[in-house]
Design a protein around this motif. Structure first.
Motif, mmCIF file in Angstrom:
data_model
loop_
_atom_site.group_PDB
_atom_site.id
_atom_site.type_symbol
_atom_site.label_atom_id
_atom_site.label_comp_id
_atom_site.label_asym_id
_atom_site.label_seq_id
_atom_site.Cartn_x
_atom_site.Cartn_y
_atom_site.Cartn_z
ATOM 1 N N TYR A 161 0.850 -1.194 0.000
ATOM 2 C CA TYR A 161 0.000 0.000 0.000
ATOM 3 C C TYR A 161 0.891 1.251 0.000
ATOM 4 O O TYR A 161 1.930 1.275 0.654
ATOM 5 C CB TYR A 161 -0.875 0.057 1.252
ATOM 6 C CG TYR A 161 -1.724 -1.161 1.496
ATOM 7 C CD1 TYR A 161 -1.192 -2.319 2.051
ATOM 8 C CD2 TYR A 161 -3.082 -1.148 1.194
ATOM 9 C CE1 TYR A 161 -1.977 -3.436 2.288
ATOM 10 C CE2 TYR A 161 -3.885 -2.258 1.443
ATOM 11 C CZ TYR A 161 -3.319 -3.392 1.985
ATOM 12 O OH TYR A 161 -4.106 -4.504 2.222
ATOM 13 N N TYR A 174 0.506 5.347 1.002
ATOM 14 C CA TYR A 174 -0.296 6.379 1.655
ATOM 15 C C TYR A 174 0.486 7.688 1.590
ATOM 16 O O TYR A 174 1.698 7.699 1.381
ATOM 17 C CB TYR A 174 -0.539 6.038 3.132
ATOM 18 C CG TYR A 174 -1.355 4.796 3.381
ATOM 19 C CD1 TYR A 174 -0.752 3.541 3.460
ATOM 20 C CD2 TYR A 174 -2.741 4.868 3.561
ATOM 21 C CE1 TYR A 174 -1.508 2.394 3.706
ATOM 22 C CE2 TYR A 174 -3.496 3.727 3.810
ATOM 23 C CZ TYR A 174 -2.868 2.503 3.881
ATOM 24 O OH TYR A 174 -3.612 1.374 4.119
ATOM 25 N N GLN A 220 0.929 11.426 3.797
ATOM 26 C CA GLN A 220 0.658 12.134 5.043
ATOM 27 C C GLN A 220 1.022 13.594 4.836
ATOM 28 O O GLN A 220 2.196 13.932 4.670
ATOM 29 C CB GLN A 220 1.468 11.538 6.198
ATOM 30 C CG GLN A 220 1.149 12.128 7.561
ATOM 31 C CD GLN A 220 1.870 11.410 8.685
ATOM 32 O OE1 GLN A 220 2.882 10.733 8.479
ATOM 33 N NE2 GLN A 220 1.362 11.550 9.903
ATOM 34 N N LEU A 249 -3.658 11.522 6.778
ATOM 35 C CA LEU A 249 -3.141 10.278 6.177
ATOM 36 C C LEU A 249 -4.149 9.764 5.157
ATOM 37 O O LEU A 249 -5.268 9.418 5.499
ATOM 38 C CB LEU A 249 -2.943 9.222 7.254
ATOM 39 C CG LEU A 249 -1.569 9.059 7.840
ATOM 40 C CD1 LEU A 249 -1.622 8.300 9.137
ATOM 41 C CD2 LEU A 249 -0.662 8.332 6.847
ATOM 42 N N PHE A 273 -4.976 7.153 1.772
ATOM 43 C CA PHE A 273 -4.650 6.003 0.940
ATOM 44 C C PHE A 273 -4.445 6.456 -0.502
ATOM 45 O O PHE A 273 -5.193 7.290 -1.015
ATOM 46 C CB PHE A 273 -5.801 5.001 1.011
ATOM 47 C CG PHE A 273 -5.777 3.941 -0.056
ATOM 48 C CD1 PHE A 273 -6.616 4.045 -1.161
ATOM 49 C CD2 PHE A 273 -4.931 2.853 0.052
ATOM 50 C CE1 PHE A 273 -6.617 3.073 -2.139
ATOM 51 C CE2 PHE A 273 -4.924 1.871 -0.940
ATOM 52 C CZ PHE A 273 -5.769 1.987 -2.031
ATOM 53 N N TYR A 308 -3.167 0.396 -3.892
ATOM 54 C CA TYR A 308 -2.976 -0.928 -3.297
ATOM 55 C C TYR A 308 -2.524 -1.909 -4.370
ATOM 56 O O TYR A 308 -3.095 -1.948 -5.459
ATOM 57 C CB TYR A 308 -4.284 -1.388 -2.665
ATOM 58 C CG TYR A 308 -4.484 -2.879 -2.530
ATOM 59 C CD1 TYR A 308 -5.462 -3.535 -3.262
ATOM 60 C CD2 TYR A 308 -3.703 -3.622 -1.640
ATOM 61 C CE1 TYR A 308 -5.664 -4.896 -3.124
ATOM 62 C CE2 TYR A 308 -3.906 -4.984 -1.500
ATOM 63 C CZ TYR A 308 -4.892 -5.612 -2.241
ATOM 64 O OH TYR A 308 -5.085 -6.955 -2.096
ATOM 65 N N ASP A 314 -6.792 -1.479 -6.821
ATOM 66 C CA ASP A 314 -7.389 -0.289 -6.238
ATOM 67 C C ASP A 314 -6.415 0.879 -6.370
ATOM 68 O O ASP A 314 -5.422 0.946 -5.641
ATOM 69 C CB ASP A 314 -7.763 -0.529 -4.776
ATOM 70 C CG ASP A 314 -8.593 0.615 -4.190
ATOM 71 O OD1 ASP A 314 -9.106 0.441 -3.073
ATOM 72 O OD2 ASP A 314 -8.703 1.674 -4.843
ATOM 73 N N SER A 343 -7.797 4.011 -6.370
ATOM 74 C CA SER A 343 -8.793 5.064 -6.167
ATOM 75 C C SER A 343 -8.263 6.293 -5.441
ATOM 76 O O SER A 343 -8.863 7.370 -5.529
ATOM 77 C CB SER A 343 -9.999 4.502 -5.399
ATOM 78 O OG SER A 343 -9.592 4.042 -4.112
ATOM 79 N N GLU A 345 -2.022 -7.480 9.608
ATOM 80 C CA GLU A 345 -1.565 -6.146 9.970
ATOM 81 C C GLU A 345 -0.676 -5.550 8.891
ATOM 82 O O GLU A 345 0.143 -6.243 8.292
ATOM 83 C CB GLU A 345 -0.777 -6.230 11.270
ATOM 84 C CG GLU A 345 -0.034 -4.970 11.671
ATOM 85 C CD GLU A 345 0.912 -5.212 12.829
ATOM 86 O OE1 GLU A 345 0.845 -6.293 13.429
ATOM 87 O OE2 GLU A 345 1.720 -4.315 13.108
ATOM 88 N N GLN A 346 -0.839 -4.254 8.653
ATOM 89 C CA GLN A 346 0.030 -3.538 7.734
ATOM 90 C C GLN A 346 1.230 -2.989 8.493
ATOM 91 O O GLN A 346 1.074 -2.351 9.532
ATOM 92 C CB GLN A 346 -0.733 -2.395 7.069
ATOM 93 C CG GLN A 346 -1.839 -2.886 6.141
ATOM 94 C CD GLN A 346 -2.556 -1.771 5.437
ATOM 95 O OE1 GLN A 346 -1.991 -0.719 5.146
ATOM 96 N NE2 GLN A 346 -3.822 -1.996 5.134
ATOM 97 N N PHE A 390 4.425 -0.484 8.353
ATOM 98 C CA PHE A 390 4.775 0.737 7.638
ATOM 99 C C PHE A 390 6.281 0.967 7.578
ATOM 100 O O PHE A 390 7.014 0.646 8.522
ATOM 101 C CB PHE A 390 4.121 1.948 8.309
ATOM 102 C CG PHE A 390 2.666 2.087 7.991
ATOM 103 C CD1 PHE A 390 1.715 1.327 8.658
ATOM 104 C CD2 PHE A 390 2.248 2.965 7.004
ATOM 105 C CE1 PHE A 390 0.360 1.443 8.345
ATOM 106 C CE2 PHE A 390 0.899 3.097 6.688
ATOM 107 C CZ PHE A 390 -0.033 2.325 7.360
ATOM 108 N N GLY A 391 6.703 1.563 6.468
ATOM 109 C CA GLY A 391 8.066 2.032 6.348
ATOM 110 C C GLY A 391 8.226 3.400 6.987
ATOM 111 O O GLY A 391 7.241 4.002 7.430
ATOM 112 N N PRO A 392 9.452 3.925 7.010
ATOM 113 C CA PRO A 392 9.716 5.212 7.658
ATOM 114 C C PRO A 392 9.251 6.409 6.852
ATOM 115 O O PRO A 392 9.185 7.517 7.380
ATOM 116 C CB PRO A 392 11.232 5.221 7.820
ATOM 117 C CG PRO A 392 11.729 4.350 6.718
ATOM 118 C CD PRO A 392 10.694 3.279 6.536
#
Lengths: 115, 118
Positions: free
Chosen positions: B33, B35, B37, B43, B45, B48, B56, B58, B106-107, B109-111
């Motif tokens: 995914y 995202y 910010q 945050l 989306f 995907y 997706d 969208s 669970e997703q 996340f990277g930094p």
């Protein structure tokens, strides 16, 4: 569309105070609910989750209960520490078309805990 | 690697230039995914991936944004003709398929990559 609303920050507390951060959601179907935390200078981390109504997620002294009747998932901790200072995000996820389990986030709440 | 990695960590570019952001997911994670910010939008989306396909898209804000994933692993998010409103932290997350294959776990996340468009 689906959305998450959480209380505006910043929230400033003294060490050992009780914490509540309110979160409500709007969604069709049966979403899973999450709290993510972002410590200063770090990436997003999952704090806790609940996948169905009446489930309680808990971790590191934090807890939240999935309340379908009030569409809420409030985050609580009985005694906060300075190290809990961070931004907290409430989020929901469900199986959208195409099997996307994308996360829909609230705006985030900054928590500052003073010694 | 042990977690999701993203590069570069910071990118400063001039308005109108193209940029590429890279994401290396956790090995074996089939879902990826992107995202964004930003101060004004929180945050959001973007897109995907399931394997190499993107069912997706969208959340992509305009046709200046595109992404690809190759070998079911690395993903690149490309922003063409960058604008100042593209300034944000771009986050990548990955997850594995859940039990029964019908959902995802669970997703992680990277930094993030902090993009600044001057």
């Amino acid at each position: 569309g689906d959305s998450v609303t959480q209380m505006e920050g910043p929230v400033t507390l003294s060490e050992e105070a009780f914490l509540t951060i309110n979160c409500t959601y709007t969604a069709t179907g049966y979403p899973s609910l999450f709290w993510y935390v972002q410590y200063p200078g770090e990436g997003l981390q999952l704090l806790l989750k609940a996948t169905k109504a009446d489930d309680k997620g808990s971790n590191k002294g934090f807890e939240a209960t999935y309340r379908k009747e009030t569409t809420s998932f409030h985050l609580e901790k009985g005694s906060v520490q300075v190290s809990d200072s961070a931004v907290y995000f409430c989020a929901l996820s469900k199986n959208y078309g195409g099997a996307t389990n994308k996360l829909i986030f609230g705006t985030g709440t900054l928590l500052a805990v003073q010694p | 690697g042990a977690g999701v990695s993203q590069s570069p960590s910071n990118k400063v570019t001039e308005k109108g230039k193209d940029v590429e952001l890279r994401c290396d997911p956790i090995s074996g994670h089939t879902a990826l995914y992107w995202y964004r910010q930003s101060l004004g939008q929180g945050l959001e989306f973007l897109i995907y991936f399931q394997g190499n396909s993107a069912p997706d898209k969208s959340g992509l804000p305009s046709d200046r944004f595109s992404a690809e994933r190759t070998g079911g692993s690395v993903s690149t998010l490309t922003i063409q003709r960058t604008q100042q409103e593209d300034s944000a932290v771009y986050l990548c997350a990955s997850s594995s398929r859940g039990a029964g294959g019908s959902s995802y776990n669970e997703q992680f996340f990277g930094p993030g990559t902090r993009l600044t468009v001057l």
